[in-house]
Design a protein around this motif. Structure first.
Motif, PDB file in Angstrom:
ATOM      1  N   ALA B  29       0.829  -1.214   0.000  1.00 12.76           N
ATOM      2  CA  ALA B  29       0.000   0.000   0.000  1.00 12.76           C
ATOM      3  C   ALA B  29       0.860   1.259   0.000  1.00 12.76           C
ATOM      4  N   SER B  30       1.963   1.230   0.715  1.00 17.50           N
ATOM      5  CA  SER B  30       2.834   2.411   0.762  1.00 17.50           C
ATOM      6  C   SER B  30       3.347   2.763  -0.631  1.00 17.50           C
ATOM      7  N   ASP B  31       3.639   1.737  -1.414  1.00 17.37           N
ATOM      8  CA  ASP B  31       4.120   1.981  -2.776  1.00 17.37           C
ATOM      9  C   ASP B  31       2.999   2.375  -3.741  1.00 17.37           C
ATOM     10  N   PHE B  32       1.873   1.672  -3.662  1.00 17.40           N
ATOM     11  CA  PHE B  32       0.919   1.739  -4.774  1.00 17.40           C
ATOM     12  C   PHE B  32      -0.491   2.212  -4.406  1.00 17.40           C
ATOM     13  N   ASP B  33      -0.881   2.089  -3.155  1.00 18.06           N
ATOM     14  CA  ASP B  33      -2.280   2.386  -2.814  1.00 18.06           C
ATOM     15  C   ASP B  33      -2.370   2.877  -1.370  1.00 18.06           C
ATOM     16  N   PRO B  34      -1.734   4.036  -1.087  1.00 16.60           N
ATOM     17  CA  PRO B  34      -1.653   4.509   0.296  1.00 16.60           C
ATOM     18  C   PRO B  34      -2.957   5.129   0.793  1.00 16.60           C
ATOM     19  N   GLN B  35      -3.995   4.312   0.903  1.00 18.24           N
ATOM     20  CA  GLN B  35      -5.243   4.740   1.521  1.00 18.24           C
ATOM     21  C   GLN B  35      -5.241   4.243   2.974  1.00 18.24           C
ATOM     22  N   PRO B  36      -5.883   5.007   3.881  1.00 19.08           N
ATOM     23  CA  PRO B  36      -5.768   4.701   5.318  1.00 19.08           C
ATOM     24  C   PRO B  36      -6.093   3.255   5.684  1.00 19.08           C
ATOM     25  N   MET B  37      -7.133   2.671   5.064  1.00 14.18           N
ATOM     26  CA  MET B  37      -7.535   1.306   5.463  1.00 14.18           C
ATOM     27  C   MET B  37      -6.537   0.238   5.038  1.00 14.18           C
ATOM     28  N   HIS B  38      -5.593   0.611   4.155  1.00 10.08           N
ATOM     29  CA  HIS B  38      -4.542  -0.329   3.741  1.00 10.08           C
ATOM     30  C   HIS B  38      -3.225  -0.081   4.495  1.00 10.08           C
ATOM     31  N   LEU B  39      -3.208   0.962   5.321  1.00  8.71           N
ATOM     32  CA  LEU B  39      -1.953   1.356   5.996  1.00  8.71           C
ATOM     33  C   LEU B  39      -2.010   1.219   7.506  1.00  8.71           C
ATOM     34  N   LEU B  49     -14.374  -1.818   5.421  1.00  7.67           N
ATOM     35  CA  LEU B  49     -13.671  -3.086   5.194  1.00  7.67           C
ATOM     36  C   LEU B  49     -13.459  -3.860   6.493  1.00  7.67           C
ATOM     37  N   GLY B  50     -13.512  -3.163   7.639  1.00  9.44           N
ATOM     38  CA  GLY B  50     -13.543  -3.846   8.929  1.00  9.44           C
ATOM     39  C   GLY B  50     -12.199  -4.215   9.538  1.00  9.44           C
ATOM     40  N   GLY B  51     -11.097  -3.780   8.950  1.00  4.78           N
ATOM     41  CA  GLY B  51      -9.783  -4.086   9.514  1.00  4.78           C
ATOM     42  C   GLY B  51      -8.702  -3.688   8.535  1.00  4.78           C
ATOM     43  N   LEU B  52      -7.445  -3.882   8.943  1.00  5.63           N
ATOM     44  CA  LEU B  52      -6.328  -3.615   8.022  1.00  5.63           C
ATOM     45  C   LEU B  52      -6.479  -4.561   6.836  1.00  5.63           C
ATOM     46  N   SER B  53      -6.719  -3.999   5.660  1.00  9.97           N
ATOM     47  CA  SER B  53      -7.099  -4.824   4.510  1.00  9.97           C
ATOM     48  C   SER B  53      -6.193  -4.545   3.328  1.00  9.97           C
ATOM     49  N   ALA B  54      -5.902  -5.594   2.583  1.00 10.61           N
ATOM     50  CA  ALA B  54      -5.025  -5.468   1.423  1.00 10.61           C
ATOM     51  C   ALA B  54      -5.685  -4.642   0.326  1.00 10.61           C
ATOM     52  N   SER B  55      -4.904  -3.811  -0.327  1.00 11.04           N
ATOM     53  CA  SER B  55      -5.356  -3.180  -1.572  1.00 11.04           C
ATOM     54  C   SER B  55      -5.854  -4.274  -2.519  1.00 11.04           C
TER      55      SER B  55
END
Lengths: 151, 151
Positions: B29-39, B49-55
């Motif tokens: 996520a840091s490289d390609f999709d830095p949205q809060p729920m992925h970080l 999404l209910g938790g730390l979730s993969a892009s």
């Protein structure tokens, strides 16, 4: 901050150009797509892709990052249910500089979750020669401005 | 080595299970999709999404790697022109263990390149609870066995 209501059909978000470095191609491929044409210049030249070329998934991930930097990073995005299609039309080769845009095609409020809405985008990536290398369409969920912060 | 001719409709390739670690989710996520729920775990819990979730793109890239390990890494693959659709049906959460399969749907020789053929796959990913988290369909190009090594 961009909410669902801001994504009106026809609105277009241009991407800042981004260079695709050989080391990035190899690093992504080593993790996710270790095929010879994504790992080695000579193997790439011998393949029908014509050179060290990014995995299609890498190209898509780069496009995602360009969307984030162009508008999604300052939006109330709630993620995406998927993509309608993704065409990798030309190889993305080491040293290519990509640019592109996302265009709002349509939007609709969610029927099951009143706090969010779906926005469908067409996303295009072009290389430094003006050739289209990637085209995709897909929807992203956004919070609605008039429904507060929680979905 | 698997060539075009080996991908007969109905043939199914199972994936080895793969755990999705929190650090991997955050790194992608840091490289390609830095949205809060992925970080961030807390931001993920607050999201739909209910938790730390993969892009979604990370889930797709993991699926690609599972295909490589299952069969594509020992094939005459020449890359892919794209995917017909990709549905991210459920969030992939930190700690999930994914498994899945690729199923050959159809195949056809290329009309413009006699040395290769197209094989269409349906690819499914499930989590440790048996829930389908990702479904995609798309084609991959393979060299034909009877046409030698060069496409």
């Amino acid at each position: 901050m961009l909410y669902f209501e801001d994504f009106t059909p026809g609105r277009r978000f241009g991407y800042r150009p981004k260079a695709v470095r050989p080391a990035d191609i190899v690093a992504f491929a080593s993790d996710f797509d270790p095929q010879p044409m994504h790992l080695d210049e000579e193997a790439g030249r011998r393949s029908i892709l014509g050179g060290l070329s990014a995995s299609g998934w890498h190209t898509s991930a780069i496009g995602m990052r360009m969307m984030i930097d162009a508008f999604l990073g300052r939006s109330a995005s709630q993620g995406s249910p998927g993509i309608d299609f993704m065409d990798w039309k030309k190889p993305v080769l080491a040293g290519d500089v990509l640019s592109g845009f996302s265009l709002v095609m349509e939007s609709r409020p969610s029927t099951s979750r009143p706090g969010i809405g779906f926005v469908k985008f067409r996303n295009e990536l072009t290389n430094q020669s003006g050739e289209t290398v990637g085209v995709s369409e897909g929807s992203i969920m956004f919070r609605r401005r008039d429904r507060g912060m929680r979905p």
